[in-house]
Every structure is written in C-alpha cells, then in structure tokens.
Scaffold this motif. Structure first.
Motif, short mmCIF file in Angstrom:
data_model
loop_
_atom_site.label_atom_id
_atom_site.label_comp_id
_atom_site.label_asym_id
_atom_site.label_seq_id
_atom_site.Cartn_x
_atom_site.Cartn_y
_atom_site.Cartn_z
N ARG A 3 45.72 33.81 49.22
CA ARG A 3 44.34 33.34 49.14
C ARG A 3 43.48 34.05 50.19
NH1 ARG A 3 41.67 30.17 45.75
NH2 ARG A 3 39.75 29.37 46.60
N LYS A 6 42.73 37.62 49.35
CA LYS A 6 41.67 37.69 48.35
C LYS A 6 40.32 37.48 49.00
CE LYS A 6 42.88 36.35 43.66
NZ LYS A 6 42.99 35.16 42.79
N GLN A 7 40.30 36.46 49.86
CA GLN A 7 39.07 36.11 50.55
C GLN A 7 38.57 37.31 51.34
OE1 GLN A 7 39.58 32.50 52.65
NE2 GLN A 7 37.64 32.60 53.72
N TYR A 10 37.06 39.85 48.99
CA TYR A 10 35.72 39.49 48.49
C TYR A 10 34.68 39.56 49.59
CZ TYR A 10 38.40 37.87 44.51
OH TYR A 10 39.24 37.81 43.45
N GLU A 11 35.11 39.13 50.79
CA GLU A 11 34.17 39.16 51.90
C GLU A 11 33.81 40.59 52.27
OE1 GLU A 11 35.38 35.00 54.13
OE2 GLU A 11 35.81 36.92 55.10
N ILE B 114 32.06 33.11 47.68
CA ILE B 114 32.59 34.35 48.28
C ILE B 114 33.44 34.00 49.49
CG2 ILE B 114 31.97 36.44 49.55
CD1 ILE B 114 29.51 36.65 47.75
N GLY B 117 36.78 32.64 48.70
CA GLY B 117 37.77 33.54 48.11
C GLY B 117 37.91 33.37 46.61
N VAL B 118 36.80 33.07 45.93
CA VAL B 118 36.84 32.92 44.47
C VAL B 118 36.51 34.27 43.83
CG1 VAL B 118 35.78 31.74 42.50
CG2 VAL B 118 36.17 30.50 44.64
N ASN B 119 37.21 34.56 42.72
CA ASN B 119 37.01 35.89 42.14
C ASN B 119 35.64 36.03 41.47
OD1 ASN B 119 37.06 35.45 39.20
ND2 ASN B 119 39.13 34.72 39.60
N PRO B 120 35.13 37.24 41.33
CA PRO B 120 33.74 37.47 40.90
C PRO B 120 33.41 36.81 39.57
CG PRO B 120 34.70 39.49 41.74
CD PRO B 120 35.80 38.49 41.70
N ARG B 123 33.06 33.15 39.99
CA ARG B 123 31.86 32.90 40.79
C ARG B 123 30.63 32.88 39.91
NH1 ARG B 123 33.56 36.88 45.18
NH2 ARG B 123 31.98 38.29 44.35
#
Lengths: 421, 229
Positions: A3, A6-7, A10-11, B114, B117-120, B123
């Motif tokens: 997790r 992934k975070q 995305y960040e 974001i 940590g959720v995928n695009p 989101r």
C-alpha cells in the motif's frame, strides 16, 4: 508495505504534476532560476569538450611523430627552453647513422630497426616562377626516411636509393607548398628553386595538419641529404631518426641507443651524455600539467557558476514555499505527510535544474558544433560521458539547493499554515 | 440509532506560552461525540473554539488530557500518524474554501485519495460520484475560479466526503457566503447528517447553529453549555 509503495508512486506522480504545473505557470521565473544551472552546465560541458579536444588533437599530433621512432638530437624536448645547457655540446653528424646501422646489423637481438639521418633548416624559401614561399622547412635525408615518418604521398614517389646516394636534385614537397606554388595543377615534374639550386618535384605528401598547432608537416621540402648539403651547406640542424622494433620496449631501445651513441662519441663512463634521445612521450609529460591546470581552473569556474545557480534556486524555492504556505497547510490537512511535502518541493527544484541542465547541454552542443564547423582545426569534442556528468550534476544541484527550503516546508505547522495570509 | 462514541475528550488542555505568559486556550474540556452527531460549537472570539477545532481535526495536539478518535489516542501521535488520521478520519470544510485555484474540481476533490494511495481510475470514479452528490456533476472540469462561492463550497464538501471520514469538520463553512447560499450549504449538511454522517460545525452565527441537533458553547477555554435541540 504494498500500500505504501503505491502511495509513494501516486504521491510522486502528483509531485511531478505539480512541479511541471508550477514551472509552466511561472515560466519567466523558472527560466531565470534555471539560468544559473544553464550557465554552469554550459561551462562544464565546454570545459570537458575543450579538454577532450586538446587530448585528441594532441594524440593526433603525436601519431604524426610516430610512436615507434626515437630521435637523437643535441637538445632534449622535455627541458626545452634551457638552451644554455645544450649550446656547448658538439654538433651531431649525419654519418653517425651509418655507424648505428652497422651495429644494428651485427646484433640480431637489437631493439632498433634502422637509423635515418636528417639535416634541416626552417629558413628555406621555395620559388616557382614568380611565386615564393618563405620559411619552408627544408629537410635532407636518405631514401629510408618514409620508414620513420607518418604520412603518404598523394602523388608521385619518394626518392630512390640511387638518388639518395648520389644527392640528386629532387624534392618531395608538403601539401601546402604544392598548393601554394601550383594551386590545382599537378606539381610533380615541375622545377622549383631553393637558394640557387633547382629541384625537380617528384612527389607530394598528403595533407597532415599541424603538430600541436605549431609546426606544419605540410610545409616541408624533403630532399636527399647530398642535395641538401649542396644547397644549404653542412650547417643544418641534425637529427638522427631511429625506428625501434616494438614501441612497448621503447625504454630498452633508448638504453641500447644510448650505449651505441656513447661509443660513437667516445664518452668515458663517468661523463654525462652530450646528446639527447627524445621520444614523443616527452611532449605528453610537458602537456599534462597544462591540461591539469586548465581542468583545475575550469572546475573552479564551473563550481562557482553552479554554486551561484544553486543559491538562486534555493532562494526561489524559499519564496515558493512562503507563497504556497496555505497550499502546504491544506495538503497536510488532507493527509500529506512530511515526506510528501518534502518530495514535492525537492522534485520541483530538481526538475528546474534538470530542465536547466538540458537547455545547457543543447546550448553547448550547438556551440561545439558551431566552433567545429567554423574552425575545423580547433580541437573540440562532445562525449556521452559529458552528457551523463552534466545530468548528474544538474540533479545534484537540484537536491542540494532544494533541500533546505523543502525541509522547511515539510515542517510547517498545518494549523498555522492554513491561516497564513 | 447507533450510539458508540466517535470522539471522547477527557480534561483536554491546550496551553500556549507567549513569552512570560501562558495562554490557556483550552482549560479542561470534556466532550463526547456519538456517531451521526450533528453538532455546532459556538463561542465568542478568544473562547477557544478554533483551538478546539484544530485539535478535533488533528491539526494540533493537546498539552494534556486524552483525545480518543475512533478508538485511537490522538494525543500521543507523531506528525505522520496525525497526517494519516486526518486523511482517513476527517473531512475538512473551511471558511475560505481552500481549493487549489488552478486545478479543476475533479483534481481538487481527489486530492485526499492521492495521499491515501488510491489508484487513478478509482480516484476519478469516486471524485465524480462525490461531485454528483453535491449537485456539481456537470462542473467536474471547471476550475474553482470559474465557479460561484456556493459552488466552490460544495466542491469542498465533496472533497471532505470522498474518503468516507468518521467526522466532517466544518469551520465557519458559511462565513464567506450570502444568506441564500448559506441556506443551500446548510441543507447539504443536513442531508449528509440524515444519510448517517457525523458532522461538527464551528460557527458564531445562531441561525446556522439552528440547523444542527446539538449546540456546544465555549467560553474562556471551558464548555459553558452543551444542549441537544
């Protein structure tokens, strides 16, 4: 763990997004900020290019001398300028080569191959009809000269053993002399005049360029030793050109030649040699300090310009953090961690530096190209290593200059930041 | 109706030292909020309501006392843990809206996701859904600068909702809006309350507080009254 990875992804994507957005939204400011890095990178690459070019030009020059030829002369190349040490030495004689060649023939294990005499003067003028070339380099030698020299003929031939022995009035001329006197026309077969002697041109050398930018091999007129002595007298500068068997054993060859020369000169063991054995390596050892000097000065200048650039970026990032205090507060309220904010501003400064670095690279690439086109003789060379080094330096500058403001931003108190006007 | 406490505060104190003096912004607050509470915190300026809001919102930690949010002791958390709690448990709505002006509504609303940590793709789906819920489904590509104050605050509410927080914390949400728009916004909060959300408002306007079911009044860092209505 998965997790948070992934975070992080995305960040980081978000940070890249914000950074590009900020740079686009503040184009002029970003450009001015990047200017320091642009100048720094141009300085780095031009410097590296110049050093590369010097190296390459130098290697090219040394190749002209030949890696497998050593030279016996009155003075040493590695202590040039100390002429007073050499002026009282007895002149060398071209006839030494006969003695050297006899010794070589008697010793099947010799490291030496052949010795060729050379008597020369810089003061020759060459005439053809009403055209005159001053300061040509006249060189008298034997038919074996080509074995000890680089460069082939573009037309005609070298003189034969018979011509060599007889001192026939024939000359093989450099490319500059040929074009200077005959232009596009064929030089071979024509009669040129040096002092009061007439020489028939029998060959022309292919263009070779200048040695270390100083001495031109294209400015030579090569003739049999006898012809030289008839024209210029026996007072020319004597060099014994000695070809060696293996360039890896140049030290053994030099030692052997030293022994032979001492015997010829009849030097008692305790007496210092009154001649010098030179090889192209001597030039290299002379050039290295110069090259290192250029590099040291260049690194200093480059470092200064990058330092100034880094301060500019640090300054502008501090301003940016201040301006966006509320945004930072908001992002923290919505869940951005310290590292998220830290990364956001670091990525921004790194990206500005990277863009600056790329602009700098393109600029210096164009400059190198322009110089190489305008001055083909000027040694410049662009290398992939330089590209890599500049990009690394750009990123490092971005990290170093962005770190303090980014840490500052990451530690802002969210409640206070949200209220910041 | 379920009545497990979402927030429990015991003897909560927040003191600031201003040079020689110590300002007691909060001086012993005991409070409980149950699931699906719809409460207004009121008080004159200097009463400590902003400080209380900061602490409830995990933007600040108390000097002493306990604050349990959904079973977690917030008072002892470090910065990153607080960030995680803000992200998961709290939906903020501010008086000054605090949208990022140069990105569109969709991107504004999906910001908390974001950091979660959720995928695009998810989101975008969830942000669109949240904007639909506040009646702005046709404005998702607009930038905040192209919207009215009421619409902007609705975008902010959508952002507060997106991570399904335990509480929605609204700090003077109608403070910058005219009366009619204020009513619209309060209707949205009331609807959200009916849908089961826990909502805490900070306000100094009586008519706004009247929309809620509970009014807590602060004075000098203590609770003056706590009435259900």
């Amino acid at each position: 763990m998965k997790r948070s990875l992934k975070q992080f992804r995305y960040e980081t994507a978000e940070s890249l997004h914000i950074a590009l957005f900020q740079i686009r939204a503040n184009k002029i400011r970003s450009f001015l900020t990047a200017l320091g890095v642009i100048i720094g990178i141009v300085a780095i690459t031009m410097m590296g290019t110049a050093i590369n070019g010097i190296d390459r030009g130098f290697d090219k020059s040394l190749a002209m001398l030949g890696y497998d030829v050593i030279y016996v002369q009155k003075s040493s190349w590695s202590t040039m300028g100390q002429w007073w040490r050499y002026r009282n030495r007895a002149d060398l004689k071209t006839s030494y080569t006969e003695a050297i060649n006899r010794t070589i023939e008697d010793n099947p294990n010799s490291n030496l191959l052949v010795a060729v005499p050379q008597m020369s003067t810089y003061q020759a003028s060459v005439q053809y009809r009403d055209l005159t070339i001053e300061q040509a380099f006249a060189l008298g030698t034997s038919y074996r000269y080509p074995q000890t020299a680089s460069g082939d003929l573009s037309s005609g031939r070298f003189f034969t053993p018979t011509e060599s022995a007889a001192g026939t009035m024939v000359a093989v001329i450099g490319d500059d002399i040929a074009t200077g006197l005959f232009g596009e026309r064929e030089a071979v077969g024509n009669i040129i005049k040096m002092k009061n002697s007439r020489f028939r041109v029998i060959g022309v050398f292919r263009k070779q360029g200048k040695f270390l930018g100083l001495f031109s091999f294209d400015n030579q007129v090569i003739m049999p030793l006898g012809a030289f002595e008839k024209t210029f007298g026996k007072k020319g500068f004597v060099t014994l050109r000695v070809k060696i068997r293996d360039q890896k054993q140049v030290d053994d060859a030099k030692a052997e030649l030293l022994g032979i020369m001492r015997r010829i000169r009849r030097l008692p063991p305790q007496k210092e040699a009154d001649f010098s054995i030179n090889e192209q390596k001597a030039f290299k050892s002379q050039l290295d300090p110069i090259k290192n000097g250029i590099a040291a000065a260049g690194i200093f200048i480059t470092g200064m310009s990058l330092f100034v650039g880094a301060i500019g970026i640090m300054n502008i990032t501090f301003v940016s953090v201040k301006e966006r205090t509320r945004e930072i507060g908001l992002r923290k309220a919505l869940g951005a961690r310290r590292n998220t904010i830290l990364m956001q501003f670091l990525i921004e400064s790194v990206m500005i530096c990277l863009i600056g670095g790329l602009i700098g690279l393109v600029t210096s690439f164009l400059m190198t190209w322009a110089i190489a086109t305008a001055l083909p003789d000027f040694p410049v060379q662009f290398s992939p290593a330089l590209v890599f080094a500049s990009l690394v330096v750009s990123v490092a500058t971005g990290i170093i200059s962005g770190l303090a403001p980014a840490v500052n931003a990451s530690r802002l108190d969210p409640a206070d930041s949200l209220r910041y006007e | 109706m379920e009545t497990s406490p979402v927030i429990t505060m015991r003897d909560l104190k927040r003191h600031y030292s201003m040079g020689e003096e110590t300002v007691k912004a909060l001086d012993g607050v005991d409070l409980e909020f149950l699931k699906n509470d719809y409460a207004a915190i009121m008080g004159p300026s200097g009463s400590g309501k902003s400080t209380l809001m900061n602490i409830i919102g995990c933007l600040d930690t108390p000097t002493s006392g306990t604050y349990i949010l959904n079973g977690q002791n917030v008072a002892e958390m470090d910065d990153d843990e607080l960030a995680r709690v803000r992200n998961r448990e709290i939906g903020f709505v501010f008086q000054t809206f605090n949208l990022l002006p140069r990105i569109n509504c969709l991107r504004n609303v999906e910001l908390p996701l974001i950091y979660a940590g959720v995928n695009p793709r998810e989101r975008e789906e969830r942000a669109t859904e949240a904007l639909n819920r506040v009646g702005l489904g046709d404005r998702i590509t607009h930038k905040p600068t192209e919207l009215s104050g009421g619409q902007i605050q609705r975008v902010a509410i959508a952002r507060a909702l997106i991570n399904n927080p335990s509480i929605i914390l609204a700090d003077e949400p109608t403070g910058n809006l005219d009366t009619a728009t204020s009513q619209d916004i309060m209707e949205i909060f009331s609807d959200l309350s009916k849908a089961g959300n826990t909502i805490i408002l900070i306000t100094h306007e009586e008519d706004i507080a009247l929309y809620t079911r509970r009014i807590i009044r602060l004075r000098d860092g203590r609770i003056e009254s706590d009435k259900k209505q």
